[in-house]
Design a protein around this motif. Structure first.
Motif, PDB file in Angstrom:
ATOM      1  N   ALA A  74       0.834  -1.205   0.000  1.00  0.00           N
ATOM      2  CA  ALA A  74       0.000   0.000   0.000  1.00  0.00           C
ATOM      3  C   ALA A  74       0.869   1.257   0.000  1.00  0.00           C
ATOM      4  O   ALA A  74       0.563   2.247  -0.680  1.00  0.00           O
ATOM      5  CB  ALA A  74      -0.919  -0.005   1.217  1.00  0.00           C
ATOM      6  N   ALA A  75       1.969   1.216   0.759  1.00  0.00           N
ATOM      7  CA  ALA A  75       2.890   2.357   0.806  1.00  0.00           C
ATOM      8  C   ALA A  75       3.513   2.608  -0.563  1.00  0.00           C
ATOM      9  O   ALA A  75       3.635   3.761  -1.001  1.00  0.00           O
ATOM     10  CB  ALA A  75       3.976   2.098   1.848  1.00  0.00           C
ATOM     11  N   VAL A  76       3.898   1.546  -1.242  1.00  0.00           N
ATOM     12  CA  VAL A  76       4.488   1.682  -2.581  1.00  0.00           C
ATOM     13  C   VAL A  76       3.475   2.265  -3.556  1.00  0.00           C
ATOM     14  O   VAL A  76       3.793   3.153  -4.359  1.00  0.00           O
ATOM     15  CB  VAL A  76       4.999   0.311  -3.084  1.00  0.00           C
ATOM     16  N   PHE A  77       2.218   1.812  -3.492  1.00  0.00           N
ATOM     17  CA  PHE A  77       1.173   2.348  -4.368  1.00  0.00           C
ATOM     18  C   PHE A  77       0.938   3.832  -4.104  1.00  0.00           C
ATOM     19  O   PHE A  77       0.714   4.612  -5.039  1.00  0.00           O
ATOM     20  CB  PHE A  77      -0.129   1.568  -4.189  1.00  0.00           C
ATOM     21  N   ALA A  78       0.968   4.232  -2.829  1.00  0.00           N
ATOM     22  CA  ALA A  78       0.783   5.646  -2.495  1.00  0.00           C
ATOM     23  C   ALA A  78       1.896   6.491  -3.111  1.00  0.00           C
ATOM     24  O   ALA A  78       1.639   7.583  -3.640  1.00  0.00           O
ATOM     25  CB  ALA A  78       0.759   5.824  -0.974  1.00  0.00           C
ATOM     26  N   ILE A  79       3.127   5.986  -3.043  1.00  0.00           N
ATOM     27  CA  ILE A  79       4.250   6.703  -3.648  1.00  0.00           C
ATOM     28  C   ILE A  79       4.069   6.827  -5.154  1.00  0.00           C
ATOM     29  O   ILE A  79       4.272   7.900  -5.741  1.00  0.00           O
ATOM     30  CB  ILE A  79       5.577   5.983  -3.311  1.00  0.00           C
ATOM     31  N   ILE A  80       3.657   5.739  -5.802  1.00  0.00           N
ATOM     32  CA  ILE A  80       3.447   5.751  -7.253  1.00  0.00           C
ATOM     33  C   ILE A  80       2.345   6.735  -7.637  1.00  0.00           C
ATOM     34  O   ILE A  80       2.494   7.536  -8.570  1.00  0.00           O
ATOM     35  CB  ILE A  80       3.119   4.329  -7.757  1.00  0.00           C
TER      36      ILE A  80
END
Length: 428
Positions: free
Chosen positions: A317-323
């Motif tokens: 989820a953190a990676v998706f937020a960054i993307i």
């Protein structure tokens, strides 16, 4: 713990990993972008820093705590005050000092244990301060929902207020009549429905969306480059005392999360580590122009419903937020959300914050037959909501929520008849 689908250190299959992580991202999405919208910061930076802060938090807690860090609502008024007095850079500097407080408290807990902080922050202090956070923002929410700016003046608009009401009703329906993950995303769903309604009544301007690029690097605020690093006593007095509230919130979330996943996070990895992770996340956020961070109840709720406790899902989820923070079109759409829609969702959200303080009184069986409890709660509420100020000089004053939190802690320490009830003690 019986019934779990994935434990903390288990990894899902690739397909499930994608959907479960996206679910967590959308659960926090609405609240995380609402805070920067209310205080004049970049939603893209808020998303970027929430992802980075979450990754930092999981690393610092040794991959043991599946918690997501999003934008903190406790700092809305302090950021607004700091921005008015010294520009947006002042708010960022304040965030960094809040992070320093987290680090100091973490160090003390590491050396001395955590019992002392439980005694300083009992429910009779924390509950009314939480109520102040929500109630002090009530005029802001109603103003956003029902007025528009015409030649620099606020003018009532029934058309815009209708968009606020549609948003509000949609969010309430999600909470009351749906179960599962939908019930945990009322903010996001309410904003989406309100946005669609706003397009039908013609109060949206899509010009910025058409002109926006697909990929844009989030606009950062770097100290020494975009603003001067100037620290004033008033800035510290406005921002730093709010750590009293957010540390209390952090402890509460760790306790709830521990019960859900059947672990004692206060002991292992320890409150010192989780507070440090929260503090480092807030520090990094402040260094690049993002709002202070806090663990998110929405994501804890997703864990409880799905019974998927994997830290790797939270990392996804953190990676998706960054993307997502680099998608210029998405950020442009967020920028076009009408103030009325944000006001409508704020009516519910700020009310829920205030009510959660009231709920703490009930959960801990606070006895208002005791004059001591009545005095502490009353003074905190009136000082905080009334915006009382102690002005020491032209450059140093303490006001509103910060003053209320300080006075509450002092009253609890000084008034006779103190009981030993702590945030951890919830009576049946």
């Amino acid at each position: 713990m019986e019934g779990k689908v994935l434990d903390v250190h288990e990894k899902p299959t690739a397909g499930k990993w994608l959907t479960l992580s996206m679910q967590h991202m959308f659960a926090m999405f609405g609240a995380t972008i609402l805070v920067p919208q209310l205080v004049g910061l970049s939603p893209a930076i808020a998303l970027l820093t929430s992802g980075i802060a979450t990754i930092i938090f999981i690393i610092v807690t040794r991959f043991q705590v599946p918690a997501y860090l999003g934008s903190s609502f406790a700092f809305i008024i302090p950021i607004q005050i700091a921005t008015v007095s010294g520009g947006v850079g002042s708010a960022m500097i304040g965030s960094m000092f809040v992070a320093l407080v987290y680090a100091i408290v973490s160090l003390i807990i590491w050396k001395t244990g955590y019992e002392w902080i439980m005694k300083i922050l009992p429910p009779i202090v924390v509950a009314p301060v939480i109520m102040v956070i929500g109630l002090a923002l009530a005029p802001t929410a109603v103003g956003m929902a029902s007025t528009i700016q015409v030649e620099g003046e606020s003018v009532y608009s029934l058309l815009h207020f209708s968009a606020a009401l549609v948003t509000l009703v949609s969010a309430i329906i999600c909470i009351m009549f749906f179960r599962g993950v939908v019930s945990l995303m009322p903010i996001l769903i309410g904003i989406v429905v309100g946005y669609i309604y706003s397009s039908f009544i013609g109060i949206l301007d899509f010009t910025a969306v058409k002109e926006a690029k697909w990929f844009v690097f989030p606009e950062m605020l770097i100290p020494g480059v975009d603003y001067e690093f100037v620290v004033t006593p008033t800035l510290l007095a406005v921002m730093v005392p709010i750590a009293i509230v957010t540390i209390s919130e952090h402890i509460g979330h760790q306790l709830v999360l521990g019960r859900i996943v059947d672990r004692d996070y206060i002991q292992n990895p320890g409150l010192n580590r989780s507070l440090l992770g929260d503090g480092i996340g807030t520090l990094i956020s402040g260094l690049v122009g993002g709002p202070p961070k806090t663990t998110y109840g929405e994501n804890i709720g997703v864990l409880a419903i799905t019974r998927v406790y994997s830290v790797y899902v939270i990392l996804g989820a953190a990676v998706f937020a960054i993307i997502f923070s680099f998608f210029g079109k998405v950020m442009a759409i967020i920028a076009t959300i009408p103030t009325a829609v944000l006001g409508g969702i704020s009516i519910l959200l700020f009310g829920i914050i205030a009510s959660s303080g009231l709920r703490m009184f009930v959960d801990h069986n606070i006895d208002f037959g005791k004059q001591r409890n009545l005095v502490i709660a009353s003074v905190i509420l009136v000082i905080g909501i009334g915006g009382a100020t102690i002005k020491f000089s032209d450059t140093f004053s303490i006001e509103g929520m910060a003053l209320a939190a300080i006075v509450g802690v002092l009253l609890n320490l000084l008034l006779p008849g103190k009981d030993e009830q702590k945030l951890t003690d919830v009576k049946d």
